[in-house]
Design a protein around this motif. Structure first.
Motif: not given
Length: 178
Positions: A127-131
């Protein structure tokens, strides 16, 4: 229910490698194109129309991010063939990789989903992730979601990162882990 790790802001971002369509292996946490910070976007895969929209919106913000020294990359668990097919719907110029493994998803603390059917996709997916990783390879900011409609607005992300980058002493937030 299984235990999962939670990356702590202020800690070293793990080495996560994936492959670009041209076969090049890349370290997804490393800045590129002259930037010193890196934004990594994990998306669900070609089966997700919301992901395609988000990745195309990200392209519209790429220059603003570049102007503040932040490079952009994206990755999913899709295969090379799935990414190649997805590129027909994407209007992006930043690097996009394929082949994120379940071990890497867990290493990043991402939610993982089973496909609803073979029509959706043929593998478990993140599922989405932003790092956001700073010049020292440290996790500066993170957003992890269990669904594609709970992503941060990119306008807000760019404004926030512009503010943080303009400060000499802005601290990394959320560093107290329990």
């Amino acid at each position: 229910m299984t235990n999962s790790i939670k990356l702590t802001t202020g800690s070293q971002f793990p080495t996560v490698e994936a492959t670009l369509l041209d076969g090049t292996s890349v370290n997804l946490g490393k800045a590129h194109s002259g930037a010193d910070w890196q934004m990594l976007v994990v998306y669900r895969g070609k089966h997700c129309p919301l992901c395609v929209r988000y990745l195309n919106l990200l392209e519209a913000h790429q220059q603003s991010l570049k102007d503040i020294g932040v490079s952009v990359s994206a990755v999913s668990a899709d295969s090379k063939a799935q990414l190649a097919e997805n590129m027909e719907k994407l209007t992006i110029t930043y690097p996009i990789a394929y082949g994120l493994t379940e071990q890497q998803m867990k290493q990043l603390g991402l939610y993982i989903s089973l496909p609803r059917s073979e029509n959706e996709t043929d593998h478990n997916f993140a599922e989405p992730g932003l790092f956001v990783i700073n010049e020292q390879g440290v996790l500066q900011a993170v957003n992890i979601s269990n669904t594609p409609f709970l992503r941060p607005e990119l306008d807000v992300v760019v404004r926030g990162l512009s503010f943080v980058r303009s400060q000499d002493d802005y601290p990394i937030r959320g560093t107290l882990a329990y």
